[in-house]
Enzyme design. Structure first.
Site, short mmCIF file in Angstrom:
data_model
loop_
_atom_site.label_atom_id
_atom_site.label_comp_id
_atom_site.label_asym_id
_atom_site.label_seq_id
_atom_site.Cartn_x
_atom_site.Cartn_y
_atom_site.Cartn_z
N GLN A 73 42.58 37.15 40.77
CA GLN A 73 41.75 37.84 39.78
C GLN A 73 42.15 37.40 38.38
OE1 GLN A 73 41.87 42.08 40.04
NE2 GLN A 73 40.12 42.39 38.67
N GLU A 90 48.19 42.61 32.46
CA GLU A 90 49.54 42.20 32.06
C GLU A 90 50.45 42.02 33.26
OE1 GLU A 90 53.37 43.71 29.41
OE2 GLU A 90 51.36 44.40 28.86
#
Length: 290
Positions: A73, A90
């Site tokens: 992703q 993150e």
């Protein structure tokens, strides 16, 4: 293949969450979906990232998966004057660094500071990645930084108003207990229940007792209620035994032949005379008339 994620957000902010999921390392449809490869060293963490803690063991597991299968992703970023800032992803970025990737697939969004903060908070909340304290701090940041009301925050993150209020209550805990909730030693429910104890030192002692004895939230509520009732009972007992009032109370009880209670001071208060039948009430009235 493109995949839109439906949320409870307004149409404008909700559109920000139209992410692209690509299987494998061969991104043949990058141009079609706006994917770009960016040098991992040109990307920095989000200053508004509410998530402060990352499980190193899980990061390593994800890094191993990325080494084996690639980054499935893409990371959502926004362009800065110099380089890029992470908007969402993150944890994937950190794991990609551990996997020694030089470039990572990204989706670049043009976002305002407010949209950037909302995106970071909502993305984590939807994934249930935030600790209760981190979540509360993120919500408080929305309120303080952008002057949003709890109702506006509620609509933005797709949570009920009571949920927002309960989350923010955790920030009233003293630092030591907040840290225990942050680490997962105490649950958020334990933390909110402890707020019923005003004395900070007693609250701390109870928090250690919870951890040591494995006390449930229901048991904690019972302990707090028992202590309050005991304290209230002692206060009433001490007041009933005070000086002249106690003497008058005993004299009236002896004179009227029934239980008498006096509440108040030497200068003002109420007298309670107990009776247990109509006949006894009439008897008491006759005594008072005499």
């Amino acid at each position: 293949m493109a995949k839109s994620k439906k949320t409870g957000l307004g149409r404008g902010l909700g559109a920000l969450f139209e992410t692209v999921e690509i299987q494998g390392e061969n991104f043949q449809e990058e141009e079609k979906f706006g994917l770009v490869r960016i040098n991992i060293n040109e990307i920095k963490p989000n200053a508004n990232q509410p998530r402060k803690t990352f499980d190193e063991e899980k990061l390593q597991d994800l890094a191993s998966s990325i080494t084996e299968n690639g980054l499935i992703q893409p990371i959502v970023v926004r362009k800065l004057e110099k380089g890029y800032e992470i908007v969402a992803g993150e944890r994937r970025w950190r794991a990609a660094r551990k996997a020694h990737l030089k470039e990572v697939p990204c989706i670049v969004r043009e976002l305002s500071e407010q949209q950037n903060m909302l995106f970071a908070i909502i993305e984590n909340m939807q994934r249930e990645d935030l600790n209760p304290i981190e979540e509360a701090e993120g919500l408080e940041n929305m309120i303080e930084t952008f002057g949003m009301t709890q109702e506006e925050v509620s609509k933005s993150v797709g949570k009920s108003r009571p949920y927002i209020a309960n989350s923010l209550r955790l920030l009233k805990l003293n630092d030591e207990i907040r840290e225990m909730v942050l680490e997962g030693t105490l649950t958020a429910a334990h933390g909110r229940t402890l707020l019923a104890v005003d004395d900070i030192e007693k609250r701390k002692k109870l928090s250690y007792k919870i951890v040591k004895e494995g006390i449930s939230v229901r048991q904690l509520e019972e302990i707090i209620n028992d202590r309050k009732n005991s304290k209230r009972g002692k206060a009433v007992k001490r007041k009933a035994k005070s000086g002249d009032i106690a003497l008058v109370e005993r004299e009236l009880a002896a004179y009227l032949g029934t239980k008498v209670g006096i509440k108040g001071s030497n200068f003002r208060g109420t007298v309670e005379i107990q009776y247990y039948s109509p006949e006894e009430l009439n008897r008491i009235l006759e005594i008072i008339k005499k």
